[in-house]
Scaffold this motif. Structure first.
Motif, mmCIF file in Angstrom:
data_model
loop_
_atom_site.group_PDB
_atom_site.id
_atom_site.type_symbol
_atom_site.label_atom_id
_atom_site.label_comp_id
_atom_site.label_asym_id
_atom_site.label_seq_id
_atom_site.Cartn_x
_atom_site.Cartn_y
_atom_site.Cartn_z
ATOM 1 N N GLY A 87 0.843 -1.192 0.000
ATOM 2 C CA GLY A 87 0.000 0.000 0.000
ATOM 3 C C GLY A 87 0.872 1.233 0.000
ATOM 4 N N GLU A 88 0.339 2.329 -0.517
ATOM 5 C CA GLU A 88 1.115 3.564 -0.593
ATOM 6 C C GLU A 88 0.171 4.750 -0.627
ATOM 7 O OE1 GLU A 88 4.808 4.247 -3.227
ATOM 8 O OE2 GLU A 88 3.160 5.200 -4.342
ATOM 9 N N ILE A 89 0.454 5.762 0.207
ATOM 10 C CA ILE A 89 -0.296 7.018 0.135
ATOM 11 C C ILE A 89 0.675 8.153 -0.170
ATOM 12 C CG2 ILE A 89 -2.151 6.219 1.646
ATOM 13 C CD1 ILE A 89 -0.936 7.902 3.907
ATOM 14 N N THR A 90 0.212 9.102 -0.981
ATOM 15 C CA THR A 90 1.030 10.219 -1.437
ATOM 16 C C THR A 90 0.271 11.519 -1.218
ATOM 17 O OG1 THR A 90 2.103 8.837 -3.121
ATOM 18 C CG2 THR A 90 2.186 11.215 -3.461
ATOM 19 N N SER A 91 0.973 12.531 -0.771
ATOM 20 C CA SER A 91 0.331 13.829 -0.561
ATOM 21 C C SER A 91 -0.034 14.469 -1.897
ATOM 22 C CB SER A 91 1.257 14.769 0.219
ATOM 23 O OG SER A 91 2.410 15.096 -0.544
ATOM 24 N N PHE A 92 -1.199 15.127 -1.922
ATOM 25 C CA PHE A 92 -1.546 15.922 -3.098
ATOM 26 C C PHE A 92 -0.561 17.075 -3.263
ATOM 27 C CE2 PHE A 92 -5.765 13.977 -2.367
ATOM 28 C CZ PHE A 92 -6.064 13.581 -3.663
ATOM 29 N N ALA A 93 -0.160 17.658 -2.144
ATOM 30 C CA ALA A 93 0.741 18.815 -2.179
ATOM 31 C C ALA A 93 2.145 18.395 -2.599
ATOM 32 C CB ALA A 93 0.780 19.482 -0.812
ATOM 33 N N ASN A 94 2.773 19.284 -3.343
ATOM 34 C CA ASN A 94 4.152 19.104 -3.775
ATOM 35 C C ASN A 94 4.977 20.177 -3.068
ATOM 36 O OD1 ASN A 94 6.561 18.724 -5.274
ATOM 37 N ND2 ASN A 94 5.365 17.990 -7.024
ATOM 38 N N PHE A 95 5.960 19.785 -2.267
ATOM 39 C CA PHE A 95 6.663 20.715 -1.394
ATOM 40 C C PHE A 95 7.988 21.153 -2.002
ATOM 41 C CE2 PHE A 95 3.986 17.953 1.182
ATOM 42 C CZ PHE A 95 3.175 18.907 1.777
ATOM 43 N N ALA A 96 8.309 22.417 -1.795
ATOM 44 C CA ALA A 96 9.542 22.992 -2.326
ATOM 45 C C ALA A 96 10.760 22.435 -1.599
ATOM 46 C CB ALA A 96 9.500 24.514 -2.175
ATOM 47 N N ALA A 97 11.913 22.590 -2.216
ATOM 48 C CA ALA A 97 13.157 22.220 -1.550
ATOM 49 C C ALA A 97 13.303 23.049 -0.279
ATOM 50 C CB ALA A 97 14.336 22.474 -2.487
ATOM 51 N N GLY A 98 13.871 22.438 0.753
ATOM 52 C CA GLY A 98 14.059 23.156 2.008
ATOM 53 C C GLY A 98 14.191 22.215 3.176
ATOM 54 N N THR A 99 14.057 22.781 4.370
ATOM 55 C CA THR A 99 14.181 22.024 5.610
ATOM 56 C C THR A 99 12.805 21.845 6.229
ATOM 57 O OG1 THR A 99 16.409 22.884 5.975
ATOM 58 C CG2 THR A 99 15.297 21.935 7.876
ATOM 59 N N TYR A 100 12.522 20.620 6.677
ATOM 60 C CA TYR A 100 11.196 20.281 7.197
ATOM 61 C C TYR A 100 11.321 19.466 8.479
ATOM 62 C CZ TYR A 100 9.415 21.633 2.613
ATOM 63 O OH TYR A 100 9.092 22.336 1.477
ATOM 64 N N ASN A 101 10.263 19.536 9.279
ATOM 65 C CA ASN A 101 10.105 18.656 10.433
ATOM 66 C C ASN A 101 8.872 17.796 10.185
ATOM 67 O OD1 ASN A 101 8.618 18.587 13.508
ATOM 68 N ND2 ASN A 101 10.665 17.764 13.306
ATOM 69 N N LEU A 102 9.065 16.485 10.209
ATOM 70 C CA LEU A 102 7.982 15.532 9.968
ATOM 71 C C LEU A 102 7.745 14.717 11.227
ATOM 72 C CD1 LEU A 102 6.055 13.902 8.071
ATOM 73 C CD2 LEU A 102 8.032 12.458 7.519
#
Length: 202
Positions: A87-102
């Motif tokens: 199974g696999e889920i993918t976000s609709f949103a496409n995020f820019a390059a950068g630093t993130y906290n998940l």
């Protein structure tokens, strides 16, 4: 004017040392917007099912393996035995390059099935978590810099209808410390010019 620059620099250093405090949430999904059990779930406003099958289970349904946590995702849903990915889920949103906290919660399949592995990717960031059936729903926290893209949770196969449990996904963008430093120094310089003009006109 020198004092203003010193103050601005001090502010910039402070912000650079604590960039997470100014993080902006860009994705959040508790999966509580629909009623379980939604077997062969097709997604919501945040994620779509991009491969295999996933189930929305939990509160109010027959498969509430982690009571008190509302609805959540079984990453190996009711279909496609033996498939890889399961199974696999993918976000609709496409995020820019950068630093993130998940952050997200992930638990074992809770049904006595063999250990399962969930792969999480966003651009060139990738990590895998392998859990045994009895592993508790646990909060995971990752901070990373990436080339950008969509956020993907993939349950590695072969599918057996008993996957890891996913809940409470949050992604926050963290401004680069250098960006904050330049902004603060710029404000300091602008303030110094205004003050200098005010003294000249006095």
């Amino acid at each position: 004017m020198r004092n203003l620059f010193i103050a601005a620099a001090a502010c910039a250093v402070g912000l650079a040392m604590a960039p997470a405090a100014s993080a902006t949430v860009v994705l959040s999904d508790t999966f509580d917007g629909e009623v379980a059990d939604d077997l062969n779930w097709d997604g919501d406003a945040t994620f779509f099912v991009s491969a295999g099958f996933v189930d929305l289970i939990g509160a109010g349904g027959a498969f509430d393996f982690y009571p008190g946590n509302g609805s959540y995702i079984d990453m190996d849903g009711s279909g496609g035995a033996g498939a890889d990915p399961a199974g696999e889920i993918t976000s609709f949103a496409n995020f820019a390059a950068g630093t993130y906290n998940l952050t997200f919660e992930l638990g074992g399949n809770a049904r006595g099935a063999p250990a399962r592995t969930t792969r999480i990717t966003l651009g060139d960031f990738s990590t895998e978590i392998t859990l045994n059936s009895g592993d508790a729903l646990t909060l995971y926290d990752f901070t990373f810099t990436t080339t950008g893209g969509q956020l993907v949770f993939r349950e590695l196969g072969p599918a057996n209808f008993q996957g890891n449990i996913l809940d409470d996904v949050t992604l926050a963008a963290i401004p680069e410390p250098a960006t904050w430093a330049m902004m603060i120094l710029g404000f300091g310089a602008a303030g110094a010019m205004i003050r200098r003009r005010a003294f000249a006109l006095a």
